[in-house]
Scaffold this active site. Structure first.
Site, short mmCIF file in Angstrom:
data_model
loop_
_atom_site.label_atom_id
_atom_site.label_comp_id
_atom_site.label_asym_id
_atom_site.label_seq_id
_atom_site.Cartn_x
_atom_site.Cartn_y
_atom_site.Cartn_z
N ASN A 85 0.75 -1.39 -0.25
CA ASN A 85 0.07 -0.30 -0.16
C ASN A 85 1.25 1.66 -0.25
O ASN A 85 2.07 1.78 0.16
CB ASN A 85 -0.88 -0.28 1.17
CG ASN A 85 -1.89 0.99 0.79
OD1 ASN A 85 -2.49 1.31 -0.16
ND2 ASN A 85 -3.49 -0.11 1.21
N HIS A 115 23.46 2.66 12.75
CA HIS A 115 24.12 3.04 12.61
C HIS A 115 25.01 2.15 14.52
O HIS A 115 24.44 2.33 15.20
CB HIS A 115 24.13 4.61 13.32
CG HIS A 115 23.76 4.78 11.28
ND1 HIS A 115 24.12 5.54 10.86
CD2 HIS A 115 21.58 4.75 11.51
CE1 HIS A 115 23.00 5.72 9.75
NE2 HIS A 115 22.15 5.57 9.82
N GLY A 142 -1.04 -1.74 8.71
CA GLY A 142 -0.08 -0.25 8.47
C GLY A 142 0.83 -0.13 9.29
O GLY A 142 1.12 -0.43 10.52
N ALA A 160 -0.69 -4.09 12.75
CA ALA A 160 -0.61 -2.30 12.82
C ALA A 160 0.14 -1.59 14.11
O ALA A 160 0.20 -2.34 15.21
CB ALA A 160 -2.19 -1.84 12.22
#
Length: 185
Positions: A85, A115, A142, A160
């Site tokens: 999406n 990092h 999502g 989500a």
């Protein structure tokens, strides 16, 4: 002596800012993503063929909604029946592999780049990459973030808003920050 790209590909610390080859490869991919994001949504075949120019390998059935961004493209490999999406970011410093039948909700990120925790080393501009692997038959809700070095097994649902910091085993439902298994399926 190894090049910065060779160091990157071995998962070692490398310096992107001081490497012309990696900088050019990244710029090329950013331009391809820009072009892809400006192809009309009704030109499905053109979009699919363009994705094949960006990504390292793909199945035949894939759909990625705009906007889509990745660093190198060639380090990302997707299987058959792949759907993403809107607003996906893949920082593919290291390999990112998606199996078959993977469906990804909006606003998701897959980040292989990391990092150093040591401030002096980090301030030198050094970074590293760890691969991400997503199995077959996976649904990712999502606003999910998957961090470097994570493997998500087969037949998994990630809820989500999750931040996936560790491996998720096959045949599970996982959710949360940090993401953890909440149910076996």
């Amino acid at each position: 002596m190894m090049t910065e790209k060779e160091k990157r590909d071995k998962g070692e610390l490398y310096n992107l800012a001081n490497d012309e080859e990696l900088t050019l490869e990244m710029r090329k991919c950013k331009l391809l993503c820009y072009e892809y994001n400006h192809i009309s949504p009704d030109k499905m075949e053109e979009r699919k063929e363009f994705l094949k120019k960006i990504l390292g390998s793909t199945g035949e059935n894939l759909q990625v909604e705009s906007n889509f961004y990745c660093d190198y493209g060639y380090n990302t490999h997707v299987g058959e029946n792949f759907y993403v999406n809107h607003n996906c970011v893949i920082l593919d410093v290291a390999k990112v592999e998606f199996g078959d039948n993977v469906f990804i909700g909006p606003n998701c990120g897959f980040y292989t780049a990391g990092h150093p925790l040591d401030i002096e080393t980090r301030n030198q501009g050094l970074e590293f990459g760890k691969p991400i692997k997503v199995g077959n038959n996976v649904w990712i809700g999502g606003n999910v973030v998957v961090l470097p070095g994570v493997t998500i097994g087969d037949n998994v649902t990630i809820g989500a808003g999750s931040v996936v910091t560790k491996d998720i085993p096959s045949n599970t439902v996982a959710h949360g920050n940090p993401c953890r298994v909440i149910k076996q399926i």
